[in-house]
Design a protein around this motif. Sequence first.
Motif, PDB file in Angstrom:
ATOM      1  N   THR A 135       0.733  -1.089  -0.133  1.00  0.00           N
ATOM      2  CA  THR A 135       0.131   0.091   0.175  1.00  0.00           C
ATOM      3  C   THR A 135       0.832   1.324  -0.211  1.00  0.00           C
ATOM      4  OG1 THR A 135      -0.087  -0.101   2.320  1.00  0.00           O
ATOM      5  CG2 THR A 135      -1.771  -1.016   1.168  1.00  0.00           C
ATOM      6  N   SER A 136       2.113   1.229   0.404  1.00  0.00           N
ATOM      7  CA  SER A 136       2.935   2.293   0.231  1.00  0.00           C
ATOM      8  C   SER A 136       3.682   2.368  -0.823  1.00  0.00           C
ATOM      9  CB  SER A 136       4.033   2.196   1.381  1.00  0.00           C
ATOM     10  OG  SER A 136       5.031   1.144   1.387  1.00  0.00           O
ATOM     11  N   LEU A 137       3.543   1.515  -1.693  1.00  0.00           N
ATOM     12  CA  LEU A 137       4.102   1.391  -3.221  1.00  0.00           C
ATOM     13  C   LEU A 137       3.343   2.046  -4.108  1.00  0.00           C
ATOM     14  CD1 LEU A 137       6.127  -1.909  -3.358  1.00  0.00           C
ATOM     15  CD2 LEU A 137       7.014   0.158  -2.785  1.00  0.00           C
ATOM     16  N   TYR A 173      -4.501  12.008   7.298  1.00  0.00           N
ATOM     17  CA  TYR A 173      -4.967  10.596   7.081  1.00  0.00           C
ATOM     18  C   TYR A 173      -3.755  10.067   6.372  1.00  0.00           C
ATOM     19  CZ  TYR A 173      -9.880  11.665   8.670  1.00  0.00           C
ATOM     20  OH  TYR A 173     -10.850  12.079   9.251  1.00  0.00           O
ATOM     21  N   ILE A 174      -3.067  10.625   5.340  1.00  0.00           N
ATOM     22  CA  ILE A 174      -1.918  10.159   4.601  1.00  0.00           C
ATOM     23  C   ILE A 174      -0.789  10.253   5.422  1.00  0.00           C
ATOM     24  CG2 ILE A 174      -0.562  11.116   2.824  1.00  0.00           C
ATOM     25  CD1 ILE A 174      -2.830  12.463   1.286  1.00  0.00           C
ATOM     26  N   PHE A 175      -0.697  11.176   6.037  1.00  0.00           N
ATOM     27  CA  PHE A 175       0.571  11.142   7.335  1.00  0.00           C
ATOM     28  C   PHE A 175       0.534   9.913   8.055  1.00  0.00           C
ATOM     29  CE2 PHE A 175       2.152  12.028  11.561  1.00  0.00           C
ATOM     30  CZ  PHE A 175       3.588  12.197  11.126  1.00  0.00           C
ATOM     31  N   PHE A 176      -0.562   9.510   8.502  1.00  0.00           N
ATOM     32  CA  PHE A 176      -0.668   8.325   9.427  1.00  0.00           C
ATOM     33  C   PHE A 176      -0.362   7.227   8.641  1.00  0.00           C
ATOM     34  CE2 PHE A 176      -2.845  11.192  12.629  1.00  0.00           C
ATOM     35  CZ  PHE A 176      -1.754  11.039  13.616  1.00  0.00           C
ATOM     36  N   HIS A 177      -1.039   7.109   7.520  1.00  0.00           N
ATOM     37  CA  HIS A 177      -0.732   6.012   6.599  1.00  0.00           C
ATOM     38  C   HIS A 177       0.701   5.792   6.281  1.00  0.00           C
ATOM     39  CE1 HIS A 177      -0.237   4.008   2.707  1.00  0.00           C
ATOM     40  NE2 HIS A 177      -1.096   2.778   3.283  1.00  0.00           N
ATOM     41  N   MET A 178       1.482   6.785   5.922  1.00  0.00           N
ATOM     42  CA  MET A 178       2.732   6.762   5.764  1.00  0.00           C
ATOM     43  C   MET A 178       3.550   6.413   6.771  1.00  0.00           C
ATOM     44  SD  MET A 178       3.560   9.918   3.200  1.00  0.00           S
ATOM     45  CE  MET A 178       3.111   9.854   1.615  1.00  0.00           C
ATOM     46  N   TYR A 230       7.290  10.933   2.551  1.00  0.00           N
ATOM     47  CA  TYR A 230       7.979  10.584   1.021  1.00  0.00           C
ATOM     48  C   TYR A 230       7.118  10.996   0.271  1.00  0.00           C
ATOM     49  CZ  TYR A 230       5.289   6.240   2.051  1.00  0.00           C
ATOM     50  OH  TYR A 230       4.249   5.400   2.175  1.00  0.00           O
ATOM     51  N   PRO A 231       7.678  11.243  -1.211  1.00  0.00           N
ATOM     52  CA  PRO A 231       6.788  11.661  -2.293  1.00  0.00           C
ATOM     53  C   PRO A 231       5.937  10.631  -2.629  1.00  0.00           C
ATOM     54  CG  PRO A 231       9.054  11.224  -2.975  1.00  0.00           C
ATOM     55  CD  PRO A 231       9.158  11.242  -1.424  1.00  0.00           C
ATOM     56  N   ALA A 232       4.493  10.767  -2.939  1.00  0.00           N
ATOM     57  CA  ALA A 232       3.415  10.059  -3.232  1.00  0.00           C
ATOM     58  C   ALA A 232       2.338  10.886  -3.530  1.00  0.00           C
ATOM     59  CB  ALA A 232       3.358   9.054  -2.076  1.00  0.00           C
ATOM     60  N   TYR A 233       1.545  10.047  -4.233  1.00  0.00           N
ATOM     61  CA  TYR A 233       0.347  10.663  -4.863  1.00  0.00           C
ATOM     62  C   TYR A 233      -0.927   9.812  -4.460  1.00  0.00           C
ATOM     63  CZ  TYR A 233      -3.413  12.555  -7.772  1.00  0.00           C
ATOM     64  OH  TYR A 233      -4.653  13.059  -8.479  1.00  0.00           O
ATOM     65  N   TYR A 234      -1.765  10.298  -3.654  1.00  0.00           N
ATOM     66  CA  TYR A 234      -2.721   9.553  -3.015  1.00  0.00           C
ATOM     67  C   TYR A 234      -4.347   9.943  -3.705  1.00  0.00           C
ATOM     68  CZ  TYR A 234      -0.186   7.629   0.849  1.00  0.00           C
ATOM     69  OH  TYR A 234       0.509   6.806   1.374  1.00  0.00           O
ATOM     70  N   PHE A 235      -4.328  10.512  -4.872  1.00  0.00           N
ATOM     71  CA  PHE A 235      -5.700  10.549  -5.572  1.00  0.00           C
ATOM     72  C   PHE A 235      -6.785  11.443  -4.848  1.00  0.00           C
ATOM     73  CE2 PHE A 235      -3.684   6.329  -5.979  1.00  0.00           C
ATOM     74  CZ  PHE A 235      -3.325   6.203  -7.346  1.00  0.00           C
ATOM     75  N   VAL A 236      -6.268  12.002  -3.814  1.00  0.00           N
ATOM     76  CA  VAL A 236      -7.281  12.905  -3.105  1.00  0.00           C
ATOM     77  C   VAL A 236      -6.581  14.319  -2.672  1.00  0.00           C
ATOM     78  CG1 VAL A 236      -8.502  11.045  -2.016  1.00  0.00           C
ATOM     79  CG2 VAL A 236      -6.543  12.063  -0.989  1.00  0.00           C
ATOM     80  N   ARG A 283       2.460   6.419  -8.780  1.00  0.00           N
ATOM     81  CA  ARG A 283       1.475   7.547  -9.408  1.00  0.00           C
ATOM     82  C   ARG A 283       1.919   9.064  -8.916  1.00  0.00           C
ATOM     83  NH1 ARG A 283      -3.269   7.046 -12.088  1.00  0.00           N
ATOM     84  NH2 ARG A 283      -3.024   9.185 -12.427  1.00  0.00           N
ATOM     85  N   ASN A 284       3.011   9.112  -8.345  1.00  0.00           N
ATOM     86  CA  ASN A 284       3.593  10.269  -7.886  1.00  0.00           C
ATOM     87  C   ASN A 284       3.781  11.204  -9.026  1.00  0.00           C
ATOM     88  OD1 ASN A 284       5.095  12.159  -6.527  1.00  0.00           O
ATOM     89  ND2 ASN A 284       7.086  11.134  -6.483  1.00  0.00           N
TER      90      ASN A 284
END
Length: 399
Positions: A44-46, A183-188, A169-175, A51-52
């Motif tokens: 899930t982190s990959l 939410y993104i922070f805690f997932h990362m 870290y650089p990522a694109y979460y579609f939101v 899509r970064n």
Amino acid sequence: MVHGKDYYYYDVCKWYLTIVGQWPYQKLKERQIFLTLMTLLAITSLIPQKRNKELNLKFYFMFKVLLILKVIFFYSLRKCIFRGQDLAYAKARNIKDLTDRLFVDWDMLETKEEHDIMRKYAEKGRWHALMYGLIIYMSTIIFAITSLVPRILDVIFPLNTSRPLILPYPAYYFVDENEYFYYIFFHMLIACSICMTGMIAHDTMFFVYVEHICGLFAIVGFRFEHVSHKCKIIKKNAINYSSAVHKNIVISVSAHHKALQFAQFLENTFTISFAIQLLFVTIGLSITLVQLSIQLHDLAEASRYVLFIIGQLFHLFCFSFQGQRVIDHSIETRDKIYHGLWYTVPAKEQRLLMFVIRRSIEASFLTAGKIYIFSLENFTTVVQSSVSYFTLLSSFDVS
């Protein structure tokens, strides 16, 4: 077999390995469940990184993405290698054999002093595993929390516009990243912690094995150092003095051979994964230095790369330090024989001691790919090589 209170020394290592489904004594179904769950969470982190939106052909962003992917793939690659050999019944069998030896070797101990020596090294291995895991987790949390700095500054020292968003870290979460930042922070943070758990499980297992080897060498040295005292006791109580002394020396020589075997077995089991790790560390450290040189104008971003560099150096230093301990303990055996009253031993048994001394002149060591020897001296060599690669990479145009 090892007693319950002695098993306590390996509980930290067992806990980490159980979480990632690699404890050799786990039930197969339990191992598969834990391993599948951890792998899915790591994946899930990959996906967001694939899509970064920052991905482009410029060196700057290529370095940045490679740097972060190093952490994720470092864990994933380790698990793939470990799991792939597990399916081939190769490395899993080796790991189980090594773990079996942790417990079986306690049975060869004869005196209270030898048990105390083994417990001292086992306790040291447990302490190393405990502190290593704590340091890695704390470093991961601190590294992730640095991304909260702009949010905190917006509250304490607000500007007309919000400060730029920084993700761990650089990522694109579609939101909308601003709206769902926490939410993104805690997932990362959870994803990074999972990846680090896999790395910690692998490393702490290795640390425990190394301390066990050092304990075996220390016990062998203790036996040879007190061989003359043992001979005096045998002379008082044994009818066949020569035979009893010979048997005692042979048992000690056999214990030394077992220690050498364990060290060689450990080296053969981990040498390939160590080679991959060393490659990642050397390249990753060079890339991080390039990133740091680019981001010197941005204090917040530069501090994140400094933390990452310190983490990589700490990781490599731990392996080099453990490798140095194996070298030192294997060589100390000859010194302990020499400083003991070896000349009071019968001539026939003295020749056996000479074989041990001859073998102890050649240090036991742990390698990466049978090429690089883990030691404190070679640690500086890797750092120098990384700096050299950094100089080369810096010569390219990254603008």
